[in-house]
Motif scaffolding. Structure first.
Motif, PDB file in Angstrom:
ATOM      1  N   GLN A  59       1.446   2.447  -2.526  1.00 46.13           N
ATOM      2  CA  GLN A  59       1.381   3.618  -1.817  1.00 46.13           C
ATOM      3  C   GLN A  59       1.895   3.075  -0.214  1.00 46.13           C
ATOM      4  OE1 GLN A  59      -2.622   5.454  -2.320  1.00 46.13           O
ATOM      5  NE2 GLN A  59      -2.411   5.457  -4.467  1.00 46.13           N
ATOM      6  N   ARG A  60       1.263   2.012   0.093  1.00 43.44           N
ATOM      7  CA  ARG A  60       1.573   1.788   1.494  1.00 43.44           C
ATOM      8  C   ARG A  60       1.827  -0.095   1.677  1.00 43.44           C
ATOM      9  NH1 ARG A  60      -3.651   1.616   5.417  1.00 43.44           N
ATOM     10  NH2 ARG A  60      -5.002   0.455   3.914  1.00 43.44           N
ATOM     11  N   GLU A  84      -2.124  -0.806  -1.948  1.00 39.03           N
ATOM     12  CA  GLU A  84      -1.030  -1.256  -1.079  1.00 39.03           C
ATOM     13  C   GLU A  84      -0.814  -2.940  -1.114  1.00 39.03           C
ATOM     14  OE1 GLU A  84      -3.855  -1.486   2.224  1.00 39.03           O
ATOM     15  OE2 GLU A  84      -4.645  -3.515   1.859  1.00 39.03           O
ATOM     16  N   ARG A 133      -0.205  -6.095   0.965  1.00 42.18           N
ATOM     17  CA  ARG A 133      -0.541  -6.592   2.453  1.00 42.18           C
ATOM     18  C   ARG A 133      -0.643  -7.965   2.508  1.00 42.18           C
ATOM     19  NH1 ARG A 133      -5.446  -3.274   5.387  1.00 42.18           N
ATOM     20  NH2 ARG A 133      -5.458  -4.502   7.380  1.00 42.18           N
TER      21      ARG A 133
END
Length: 365
Positions: free
Chosen positions: A62-63, A291, A293
């Motif tokens: 999603q991110r 995510e 990251r």
């Protein structure tokens, strides 16, 4: 982790122009007069990492959250700063707070840009700042030396600290930087509390004219030769071009602009990666549907320390770490496929995290 790099240099060498280019959260005024940057401007800079993008392509999260370095634009230094000239004391105080120094040096000729130091001379410019930092460090060392000498007369334990301080004093008096002294690990505690300016790692930016942005010029070549024994990297770039690229919001426009200048990527990417490397930093990744990251750790950190970067509870309650090497994750395309292929490892508290590891932590709350 609150890591900071400070942009320094003489007035009008391109410091604020560089800051405008690298900062994603602030813009410094780039003007052709002294001390246009009165207070240090601060911006957070994403560390470019193609591995993060590749993991995102595979996981489709999603991110995407890159790791960052804080960049501080510090007012221009002048000769005599160590004695309070110009904004000397404020300038030197701001340098004390950063982990690494990005030293911008003018390597271009332009009669429209003011220069009080005479003809373009990158080595002389470098030495002006080196001298001011060395003088300030010498002041700090001598101040502590006076206290330690008294203590060493009655406390034998202080003699080793005294020897380190005397070694530093002699080195600085010879016009050399503390980072070149190669102090042993057991000697360093003697100067920890001094936060010496010349101990900080340095990366030099040779700000060249547009025709020299790919090849460098006689000025940048002279600079490289002058610092070849410092174990320091020199990044050749045109700060003005980099600022223009950074201001373009449309990726297509950026690509066209860079193609016109025959650039595969902004030179800023090299600068930021080099700064990251200068601080002996590693990146590990977490990759999930919410995510993907990047996380920053120091080289040599063990798994619990790395977990603590996410949350202190992760370090306190650390049990195990699930680890997949980046290349294995990419080769097999997912965590599940890497596990099925036997490429997912379970590591304990003594595991030293490697750059690029994709990790998932097990811990007790």
């Amino acid at each position: 982790m609150g890591l900071k790099a400070g942009i320094v240099g003489l007035p009008n060498v391109g410091k604020s122009t560089l800051f405008n280019a690298v900062s994603s959260s602030a813009k410094a005024q780039a003007s052709n007069y002294r001390f246009c940057t009165i207070e240090p401007n601060v911006g957070l800079v994403d560390v470019p990492d193609q591995r993060l993008n590749k993991l995102a392509e595979l996981v489709i999260p999603q991110r995407i959250v890159p790791t960052q370095i804080e960049i501080v634009d510090i007012a221009g230094l002048v000769r005599g700063a160590s004695k309070g000239e110009g904004l000397g004391n404020k300038f030197l105080g701001n340098i004390r707070e950063v982990d690494a120094i990005i030293h911008v040096i003018r390597c271009f000729e332009d009669e429209n840009v003011l220069r009080e130091e005479g003809a373009i001379n990158p080595v002389s410019d470098k030495e002006i700042i080196d001298t001011e930092l060395q003088l300030k460090d010498l002041e700090s060392v001598e101040k502590k030396l006076g206290r330690v000498e008294k203590l060493a007369r009655t406390d034998p334990k202080m003699k080793s600290e005294l020897e380190v301080l005397l070694k530093c004093k002699q080195h600085l008096e010879q016009g050399k930087n503390i980072r070149e002294l190669d102090l042993a690990k057991e000697e360093r505690p003697a100067i920890y509390d001094l936060f010496l300016l010349t101990e900080k790692p340095v990366l030099y930016v040779a700000n060249v004219d547009e025709p020299s942005m790919h090849t460098g010029n006689k000025f940048s070549a002279t600079l490289k030769d002058a610092v070849k024994n410092e174990k320091a990297e020199v990044i050749v770039m045109n700060n003005s071009i980099e600022a223009q690229i950074a201001e373009m919001e449309d990726p297509a426009d950026r690509e066209l602009f860079m193609a016109e200048y025959k650039m595969e990527e902004p030179a800023l990417n090299r600068l930021i990666r080099s700064t990251y490397k200068l601080l002996d930093l590693y990146t590990y990744f977490t990759a999930g549907v919410q995510e993907v990251r990047a996380w920053t750790i120091h080289e040599g950190w063990k798994a619990p320390q790395a977990a603590g970067v996410i949350h202190t509870d992760f370090e306190k309650g650390f049990i195990k770490a699930e680890v997949i090497a980046y290349n294995d994750f990419v080769q097999y395309g997912s965590e599940a496929a890497a596990r099925d292929a036997g490429r997912l490892r379970i590591e304990g508290k003594e595991y030293v995290v490697k750059d690029g590891d994709v990790m998932h932590f097990r811990f007790n709350v």
